[in-house]
Design a protein around this motif. Structure first.
Motif, PDB file in Angstrom:
ATOM      1  N   ARG A  57       0.820  -1.213   0.000  1.00  0.00           N
ATOM      2  CA  ARG A  57       0.000   0.000   0.000  1.00  0.00           C
ATOM      3  C   ARG A  57       0.853   1.262   0.000  1.00  0.00           C
ATOM      4  NH1 ARG A  57      -5.288  -0.074   1.442  1.00  0.00           N
ATOM      5  NH2 ARG A  57      -5.160   1.510   3.060  1.00  0.00           N
ATOM      6  N   VAL A  58       1.918   1.257   0.782  1.00  0.00           N
ATOM      7  CA  VAL A  58       2.780   2.444   0.851  1.00  0.00           C
ATOM      8  C   VAL A  58       3.501   2.644  -0.487  1.00  0.00           C
ATOM      9  CG1 VAL A  58       4.693   3.565   2.030  1.00  0.00           C
ATOM     10  CG2 VAL A  58       3.095   2.144   3.336  1.00  0.00           C
ATOM     11  N   GLU A 107       1.578   4.403  -3.023  1.00  0.00           N
ATOM     12  CA  GLU A 107       1.557   5.857  -2.784  1.00  0.00           C
ATOM     13  C   GLU A 107       2.847   6.497  -3.276  1.00  0.00           C
ATOM     14  OE1 GLU A 107      -1.121   7.684  -1.391  1.00  0.00           O
ATOM     15  OE2 GLU A 107      -2.012   5.767  -1.922  1.00  0.00           O
ATOM     16  N   LEU A 108       3.980   5.865  -2.943  1.00  0.00           N
ATOM     17  CA  LEU A 108       5.271   6.425  -3.386  1.00  0.00           C
ATOM     18  C   LEU A 108       5.314   6.516  -4.906  1.00  0.00           C
ATOM     19  CD1 LEU A 108       7.784   4.687  -0.941  1.00  0.00           C
ATOM     20  CD2 LEU A 108       6.846   7.000  -0.824  1.00  0.00           C
ATOM     21  N   ASP A 114       4.996  -3.272   2.649  1.00  0.00           N
ATOM     22  CA  ASP A 114       4.658  -2.457   3.815  1.00  0.00           C
ATOM     23  C   ASP A 114       5.415  -2.918   5.065  1.00  0.00           C
ATOM     24  OD1 ASP A 114       2.854  -0.878   2.365  1.00  0.00           O
ATOM     25  OD2 ASP A 114       1.252  -2.332   2.643  1.00  0.00           O
ATOM     26  N   ARG A 128      13.472  -7.852  18.572  1.00  0.00           N
ATOM     27  CA  ARG A 128      12.029  -8.028  18.754  1.00  0.00           C
ATOM     28  C   ARG A 128      11.505  -9.409  18.406  1.00  0.00           C
ATOM     29  NH1 ARG A 128       8.845  -6.041  13.341  1.00  0.00           N
ATOM     30  NH2 ARG A 128       7.308  -7.490  14.168  1.00  0.00           N
ATOM     31  N   THR A 163      -4.941   1.911   6.814  1.00  0.00           N
ATOM     32  CA  THR A 163      -4.516   0.735   7.580  1.00  0.00           C
ATOM     33  C   THR A 163      -3.251   1.104   8.341  1.00  0.00           C
ATOM     34  OG1 THR A 163      -3.396   0.027   5.556  1.00  0.00           O
ATOM     35  CG2 THR A 163      -5.499  -1.047   6.071  1.00  0.00           C
ATOM     36  N   ARG A 222      -0.357  -1.155   9.027  1.00  0.00           N
ATOM     37  CA  ARG A 222       0.581  -2.284   9.049  1.00  0.00           C
ATOM     38  C   ARG A 222       2.004  -1.831   9.332  1.00  0.00           C
ATOM     39  NH1 ARG A 222      -0.620  -7.157   6.754  1.00  0.00           N
ATOM     40  NH2 ARG A 222       1.180  -7.243   5.381  1.00  0.00           N
ATOM     41  N   VAL A 223       2.405  -0.731   8.740  1.00  0.00           N
ATOM     42  CA  VAL A 223       3.779  -0.250   8.955  1.00  0.00           C
ATOM     43  C   VAL A 223       3.946   0.217  10.404  1.00  0.00           C
ATOM     44  CG1 VAL A 223       5.540   1.387   8.234  1.00  0.00           C
ATOM     45  CG2 VAL A 223       3.959   0.454   6.534  1.00  0.00           C
ATOM     46  N   GLU A 231       4.711  -2.414  12.781  1.00  0.00           N
ATOM     47  CA  GLU A 231       6.123  -2.821  12.718  1.00  0.00           C
ATOM     48  C   GLU A 231       6.997  -1.838  13.484  1.00  0.00           C
ATOM     49  OE1 GLU A 231       7.394  -5.709  11.145  1.00  0.00           O
ATOM     50  OE2 GLU A 231       5.245  -6.087  11.303  1.00  0.00           O
ATOM     51  N   LEU A 232       6.757  -0.545  13.273  1.00  0.00           N
ATOM     52  CA  LEU A 232       7.562   0.465  13.969  1.00  0.00           C
ATOM     53  C   LEU A 232       7.421   0.293  15.477  1.00  0.00           C
ATOM     54  CD1 LEU A 232       6.955   3.639  11.775  1.00  0.00           C
ATOM     55  CD2 LEU A 232       8.937   2.127  11.802  1.00  0.00           C
ATOM     56  N   ALA A 256       6.727  -2.464  17.047  1.00  0.00           N
ATOM     57  CA  ALA A 256       7.441  -3.687  17.433  1.00  0.00           C
ATOM     58  C   ALA A 256       8.943  -3.430  17.514  1.00  0.00           C
ATOM     59  CB  ALA A 256       7.139  -4.804  16.435  1.00  0.00           C
ATOM     60  N   TYR A 257       9.447  -2.551  16.653  1.00  0.00           N
ATOM     61  CA  TYR A 257      10.880  -2.218  16.669  1.00  0.00           C
ATOM     62  C   TYR A 257      11.200  -1.166  17.736  1.00  0.00           C
ATOM     63  CZ  TYR A 257      11.821  -4.605  12.188  1.00  0.00           C
ATOM     64  OH  TYR A 257      11.993  -5.529  11.201  1.00  0.00           O
ATOM     65  N   VAL A 272      10.401   2.076  17.588  1.00  0.00           N
ATOM     66  CA  VAL A 272      10.819   3.310  16.916  1.00  0.00           C
ATOM     67  C   VAL A 272       9.590   4.203  16.710  1.00  0.00           C
ATOM     68  CG1 VAL A 272      11.606   4.215  14.680  1.00  0.00           C
ATOM     69  CG2 VAL A 272      12.850   2.349  15.785  1.00  0.00           C
ATOM     70  N   ASP A 316      -0.786   3.711   6.858  1.00  0.00           N
ATOM     71  CA  ASP A 316       0.092   3.292   5.766  1.00  0.00           C
ATOM     72  C   ASP A 316       0.057   4.286   4.608  1.00  0.00           C
ATOM     73  OD1 ASP A 316       0.895   0.949   7.060  1.00  0.00           O
ATOM     74  OD2 ASP A 316      -0.898  -0.106   6.406  1.00  0.00           O
ATOM     75  N   LEU A 317      -1.148   4.689   4.202  1.00  0.00           N
ATOM     76  CA  LEU A 317      -1.263   5.628   3.081  1.00  0.00           C
ATOM     77  C   LEU A 317      -0.628   6.966   3.465  1.00  0.00           C
ATOM     78  CD1 LEU A 317      -4.958   4.850   2.053  1.00  0.00           C
ATOM     79  CD2 LEU A 317      -2.848   3.885   1.113  1.00  0.00           C
ATOM     80  N   LEU A 357       1.749   7.382   5.604  1.00  0.00           N
ATOM     81  CA  LEU A 357       3.205   7.204   5.612  1.00  0.00           C
ATOM     82  C   LEU A 357       3.788   7.357   4.220  1.00  0.00           C
ATOM     83  CD1 LEU A 357       3.794   4.377   8.214  1.00  0.00           C
ATOM     84  CD2 LEU A 357       5.076   6.520   8.078  1.00  0.00           C
ATOM     85  N   GLY A 358       3.016   6.965   3.207  1.00  0.00           N
ATOM     86  CA  GLY A 358       3.467   7.183   1.833  1.00  0.00           C
ATOM     87  C   GLY A 358       3.770   8.656   1.614  1.00  0.00           C
TER      88      GLY A 358
END
Lengths: 349, 349
Positions: free
Chosen positions: A83-84, A87-88, A102, A131, B81, B83-84, B87-88, B90-91, B93, B102-103, B105-106
């Protein structure tokens, strides 16, 4: 055997290392006595893409060892979406020919943020690795070969161009599927790059050093090109066992043949062994594992002063990968025993 | 009327600007004669998060004007959504309390990449705006008030702390829901920030300047704090019409009351008018639109030398927003006609 160091690239390296972990778990059911595994990972494929730090080999290793890799595609995360990236592409940012999932972007964003916070790539990799498996981390320590950026570029003649230009390895590999004839590789940044102290310590303290069946030019070759790294492997007390990435004149995976051709090395298990060189002759290898299909060349490899064995080399699944890793462990143990025996004879025992 | 400039924050500003676009389309069916709209957008809420440049107000404007905003949540992209972001988290960050879709973040990744490529925020915003509506772009030119980073921080006493500290506006707004009493705001970077030439040109060439019903402290207030910007609005030949963000003593949306209290301004349409000031007295406003619920204070606003009108101020949907924008256009036209009449009398016509 207490500590094992593996020099690896991405996909082939992660498959081999997974096999190694499985084989060690089988041989040493008690975690206390189990040897540690440190992977020295190629960073030559790394790139900045849309301002994010891509480390394909580190991430292939991480995802595979965390058990979240996509086994169908053979790379990236399982259950990936894009999805990202859509967009990019709509914004006209990044490389439209390069798939960024993603979940994978989560890794890239996190790594880039940590690097911009001043962490070294080694430190960022350790944080990213922590993690997984419910916070237990990975069963292998992942060490980038260097914290200094080294980016492999390829000398090619682009379609329609009259002269050569230098493009990023990822562009050659992914966009052109290595289909443009490469006349050479340049590792930009290599002169000032250094192996990390972590890598040098791991190599110096290893009981076995294994060159995984990764690309001998742009994966293992780039690792060994980092000033001081080849010397560290040569200076190590541990036996060095290499696993051929070539079976019967063809690359096991990837496009290693195109890379070998570019540096004037024949695509054969023998030629790659000669390229790495025998340790007795100023090279790296004590032992070299080739495929059973290549058993005919064992004599010619031994003539280079390298112990040679023909073993089942196809890593079809975890079992065959574990079996191959076991053969590498056995080769290292045999080399150690042989050295001790020689030492014993020298001391008149 | 050929060109209209609106000073805006995020959600309220984008709703008002959408209404303005709709009203202009209704009044000027022929696109050739339709006045252009330029939005001067607050950048004080901007932040670096996980190495990515967040511009909440620019993006609220962009998504709304592109028709891809989430009208249910009232912010961000429709069909979003996370999803990213998972993950961030979980890391470890980024800001776990800040939702990054997600969109969305694009947009952040694309903007950050363009900024790191050396584009100004104005240039990056233009590139991000170009893709929408089938490549036609947005119906409004989005101009960040400044290309120089200005980040609003809030002076608060954190829970359990004995002294005050300065936290980023987003932390106060999103993490604490503006629930920690603010004793003041500081726009870090404001001293060296300058309005862009694009903003100064738009203001100087405008036929009407509208202060949207956005937060008068941290949105419009931050725009006007950029050295030279308030002076540019005062020096403009265009009438300046403000729309009250307060109805009957309460903020229409957001938490403008907490911001007004922090700077010692009462939460009322009258107090905000006095805060902006009448143009005749060294302030900004020629006209001020208040809600019909506040009709009783019209006399006191006029006593400040500001034309005042009570109009339906609730922007419930596109129609009511268009109606409000129409009232602002009419107020600007009335002010212009009144000036021309005075000029006529002065020249003895």
């Amino acid at each position: 055997m207490r500590s094992i160091v593996v020099l690896v690239g991405g996909v082939g390296g992660s498959r081999f290392t997974s096999g190694l972990v499985a084989e060690l778990e089988r041989r040493y059911p008690d975690v206390i006595t189990r040897p540690s595994v440190t992977a020295v990972v190629n960073t030559g494929d790394d790139a900045w893409i849309a301002g994010l730090r891509l480390c394909p080999d580190l991430d292939s290793m991480m995802y595979t060892l965390a058990g979240v890799n996509d086994t169908t595609r053979g790379w990236g995360r399982a259950g990936e979406t894009e999805r990202v990236a859509d967009e990019l592409n709509a914004y006209g940012v990044g490389w439209p020919w390069f798939t960024l999932g993603d979940l994978d972007l989560g890794t890239l964003i996190a790594r880039s943020a940590l690097l911009r916070d001043g962490l070294t790539l080694t430190e960022a990799t350790a944080q990213l690795s922590a993690r997984w498996r419910g916070g237990a981390g990975l069963p292998v320590s992942l060490l980038p070969a260097s914290d200094d950026p080294v980016e492999t570029h390829v000398r090619v003649t682009l379609p329609g161009a009259s002269s050569e230009s230098l493009i990023h390895f990822e562009e050659w590999w992914v966009k052109y599927r290595a289909g443009l004839r490469a006349s050479g590789f340049e590792q930009l940044g290599i002169e000032s790059a250094r192996p990390t102290p972590h890598v040098l310590n791991a190599i110096a303290g290893a009981d076995a050093i294994i060159l995984a069946p990764s690309n001998p030019v742009v994966s293992i070759g780039t690792i060994l090109s980092i000033p001081g790294l080849r010397e560290a492997v040569r200076a190590a007390t541990a036996p060095v066992v290499g696993v051929s990435p070539i079976i019967a004149g063809a690359a096991v995976r990837g496009m290693a043949d195109a890379c070998l051709t570019a540096i004037g090395v024949e695509t054969s298990a023998l030629a790659v062994a000669a390229h790495y060189g025998g340790r007795v002759d100023g090279g790296l290898l004590d032992s070299w594992l080739v495929a059973e299909e290549d058993a005919a060349i064992l004599g010619r490899i031994r003539a280079l002063g390298i112990r040679a064995l023909a073993v089942p080399l196809w890593m079809r699944d975890l079992d065959t990968s574990a079996c191959l890793a076991g053969a590498a462990l056995d080769a290292a143990a045999a080399e150690s025993q042989s050295r001790m025996a020689k030492l014993g004879r020298r001391h008149g025992q």
